[in-house]
Design a protein around this motif. Structure first.
Motif, PDB file in Angstrom:
ATOM      1  N   LEU A 145       0.815  -1.223   0.000  1.00  0.00           N
ATOM      2  CA  LEU A 145       0.000   0.000   0.000  1.00  0.00           C
ATOM      3  C   LEU A 145       0.845   1.268   0.000  1.00  0.00           C
ATOM      4  N   GLU A 146       2.001   1.223   0.646  1.00  0.00           N
ATOM      5  CA  GLU A 146       2.858   2.412   0.620  1.00  0.00           C
ATOM      6  C   GLU A 146       3.235   2.761  -0.829  1.00  0.00           C
ATOM      7  N   ASN A 147       3.581   1.732  -1.602  1.00  0.00           N
ATOM      8  CA  ASN A 147       3.950   1.982  -2.999  1.00  0.00           C
ATOM      9  C   ASN A 147       2.755   2.504  -3.785  1.00  0.00           C
ATOM     10  N   VAL A 148       1.572   1.935  -3.524  1.00  0.00           N
ATOM     11  CA  VAL A 148       0.358   2.380  -4.222  1.00  0.00           C
ATOM     12  C   VAL A 148       0.073   3.846  -3.908  1.00  0.00           C
ATOM     13  N   LEU A 149       0.145   4.213  -2.623  1.00  0.00           N
ATOM     14  CA  LEU A 149      -0.127   5.607  -2.240  1.00  0.00           C
ATOM     15  C   LEU A 149       0.924   6.546  -2.821  1.00  0.00           C
ATOM     16  N   ARG A 151       2.722   6.070  -5.554  1.00  0.00           N
ATOM     17  CA  ARG A 151       2.546   6.161  -7.010  1.00  0.00           C
ATOM     18  C   ARG A 151       1.336   7.012  -7.376  1.00  0.00           C
TER      19      ARG A 151
ATOM     20  N   ARG B  17      -6.424  -6.059  -7.400  1.00  0.00           N
ATOM     21  CA  ARG B  17      -5.350  -5.372  -6.678  1.00  0.00           C
ATOM     22  C   ARG B  17      -5.357  -5.694  -5.182  1.00  0.00           C
ATOM     23  N   TYR B  21      -1.511  -6.132  -4.230  1.00  0.00           N
ATOM     24  CA  TYR B  21      -0.867  -5.142  -3.365  1.00  0.00           C
ATOM     25  C   TYR B  21      -1.510  -5.000  -1.986  1.00  0.00           C
ATOM     26  N   GLY B  22      -2.494  -5.835  -1.686  1.00  0.00           N
ATOM     27  CA  GLY B  22      -3.256  -5.616  -0.449  1.00  0.00           C
ATOM     28  C   GLY B  22      -4.000  -4.288  -0.536  1.00  0.00           C
ATOM     29  N   ASP B  23      -4.415  -3.941  -1.742  1.00  0.00           N
ATOM     30  CA  ASP B  23      -4.976  -2.618  -2.025  1.00  0.00           C
ATOM     31  C   ASP B  23      -6.478  -2.631  -1.750  1.00  0.00           C
ATOM     32  N   TYR B  92       1.860  -0.243  -9.929  1.00  0.00           N
ATOM     33  CA  TYR B  92       1.236   0.396  -8.773  1.00  0.00           C
ATOM     34  C   TYR B  92       0.206   1.451  -9.157  1.00  0.00           C
ATOM     35  N   ALA B  93       0.373   2.086 -10.323  1.00  0.00           N
ATOM     36  CA  ALA B  93      -0.566   3.137 -10.724  1.00  0.00           C
ATOM     37  C   ALA B  93      -1.935   2.539 -11.001  1.00  0.00           C
ATOM     38  N   TYR B  94      -2.985   3.309 -10.732  1.00  0.00           N
ATOM     39  CA  TYR B  94      -4.326   2.815 -11.027  1.00  0.00           C
ATOM     40  C   TYR B  94      -5.116   3.878 -11.763  1.00  0.00           C
ATOM     41  N   GLN B 133       3.483   4.325  10.691  1.00  0.00           N
ATOM     42  CA  GLN B 133       3.146   4.819   9.353  1.00  0.00           C
ATOM     43  C   GLN B 133       1.834   5.618   9.449  1.00  0.00           C
ATOM     44  N   LEU B 136      -1.178   5.220   7.050  1.00  0.00           N
ATOM     45  CA  LEU B 136      -2.032   4.023   7.066  1.00  0.00           C
ATOM     46  C   LEU B 136      -2.586   3.708   8.456  1.00  0.00           C
ATOM     47  N   ASN B 143      -3.107  -4.838   4.206  1.00  0.00           N
ATOM     48  CA  ASN B 143      -1.661  -5.049   4.420  1.00  0.00           C
ATOM     49  C   ASN B 143      -1.456  -5.490   5.862  1.00  0.00           C
TER      50      ASN B 143
END
Lengths: 270, 270
Positions: A145-149, A151, B17, B21-23, B92-94, B133, B136, B143
């Motif tokens: 999620l860190e990478n997703v946020l 990006r 996702r 990514y645990g997105d 990672y981009a959406y 963090q 989050l 995650n």
């Protein structure tokens, strides 16, 4: 094509812990003309990451067969292998008996502009700071999620990558790449014992530098050290090496070490 | 029963996702005699967590219908709702256009021994330290490797829960529960602005304390404060409230505030 535990299917049980908790690891790499570059290292890193989480990694021969099968009709593609802890009942505890789930999939190579390779890339600093978690640092796990946020902080298509600092201010790398800096005639790459993903290409560059008599320190990197470097290079298994040309108003002109790194990566292919 | 986007199925696209990514975010709660306790709060928290990640949360009425459908044949069950960012291409981009995936599933209520409820539980301190963090913290996202690793530290079935500290040494809560301490005649619960999951039951207890004229501070909690407390209580939506009886050699005898907290939870059911 997608193979889940060797079976061609595009779906996964909802009970998989990879979904529930991000309880798994993965690798992404390029296949060119039916060959995977540095295959053994990819498998070794996958196995080491799985082991760090107590997940049993599938045998190399199984993965090799499935990667070949998934990529059968694609000379050039990106390959992704996910290994999760498998399906389980609700709750964080897991039983030893659960077998892992392996997912092998292929997709088109990412459509990066050719000029990024030839003339370098523009990057930005992300405002998200990576948390320091030594128990997970270096591992390419599914908690991303860190990478997703990070990006999601930009959508300018001319920005190729975002650089990340950790909560202590250390520069760690890109959202999807590792970083090398040239200072004097030696390389330096961020220490990843607190956070970040220790990629296979990073490892290959570190070893190639040593083999070729070029100094390469693994150490904490400050923003000042990044900005004072004479050359800054991003690496991963899909992009190879990109020379950073711009970070905001800061410009780097030199790219000779990037060419050297590419030569090393071409030569070392085990 | 499992419903994925309203359809009864036990499988999910591999491209989701939530897996990659645990997105995504989730909630777990009890259904008793066809009723979900504090349903509105559960939905409000799911929506707030989704919003924090930029994920569009399904409408309450859609979720309500699907929870009723999934739990149709079960008077007593645990319900889990997962909302992910949906399927996407690798990377990672959406794209904004991707719709979320919603997964509603039910399972048997967890088989905790009745005496844990009646006489309290034994817990342990986990050696894993939670990373800090703020981006989050508080969110019940997918995650959850820290929780998985912490829960894997013990397999003694007589230990009901593990307590977690963060990297700064602050006590944050249990692997699956929030913590309240009684000190003098006031409650205290850990501040979760740096890590941890801010559960619905925690929120209900904080509000009920205020409504009932009992002091309840949200603050950093040290290990010394935990050990010096006169009563220690774990809460979540499935267990309600458990009185901590033992933490290693340390014992708590008092459980009157646990009874009060249970009464509050029974009274407040919106």
């Amino acid at each position: 094509m997608i193979l889940v535990n060797g079976v061609a299917t595009a779906s996964l049980p909802v009970s998989d812990r990879g979904l529930a908790y991000g309880d798994g690891v993965f690798r992404t790499f390029a296949m060119r003309n039916g060959r995977v570059c540095a295959w053994r290292r990819q498998v070794a890193k996958l196995a080491a990451d799985a082991r760090a989480l107590g997940i049993q990694c599938p045998e190399e021969t199984v993965l090799q067969t499935e990667v070949a099968e998934a990529a059968r009709d694609a000379a050039q593609c990106a390959v992704k292998i996910i290994v999760t802890r498998g399906s389980g009942a609700r709750g964080y505890a897991y039983a030893e008996a659960h077998g892992p789930t392996r997912i092998v999939s292929t997709s088109a190579p990412p459509p990066y502009p050719q000029h990024w390779h030839e003339r370098g890339v523009a990057v930005r600093m992300c405002s998200l700071r990576l948390a320091r978690q030594p128990a997970l640092a270096g591992i390419k796990h599914l908690n991303r999620l860190e990478n997703v946020l990070a990006r999601a902080e930009w959508n300018d298509p001319d920005i190729a990558e975002g650089l990340l600092q950790d909560s202590a201010g250390c520069v760690i790398g890109g959202t999807m790449s590792n970083l090398f800096l040239l200072t004097g005639d030696a390389l330096m790459t961020p220490d990843l014992s607190q956070c970040g993903v220790a990629g296979v290409t990073r490892e290959r560059v570190i070893e190639a530098a040593r083999r070729n008599g070029v100094g390469c320190r693994v150490a904490a990197v400050s923003l000042d050290e990044l900005l004072a470097s004479t050359e800054a290079i991003l690496v991963n298994s899909l992009i190879g090496a990109w020379h950073i040309r711009h970070l905001g108003a800061v410009a780097w002109r030199q790219d000779s070490m990037t060419a050297t790194v590419r030569r090393w990566l071409d030569e070392d292919d085990d």
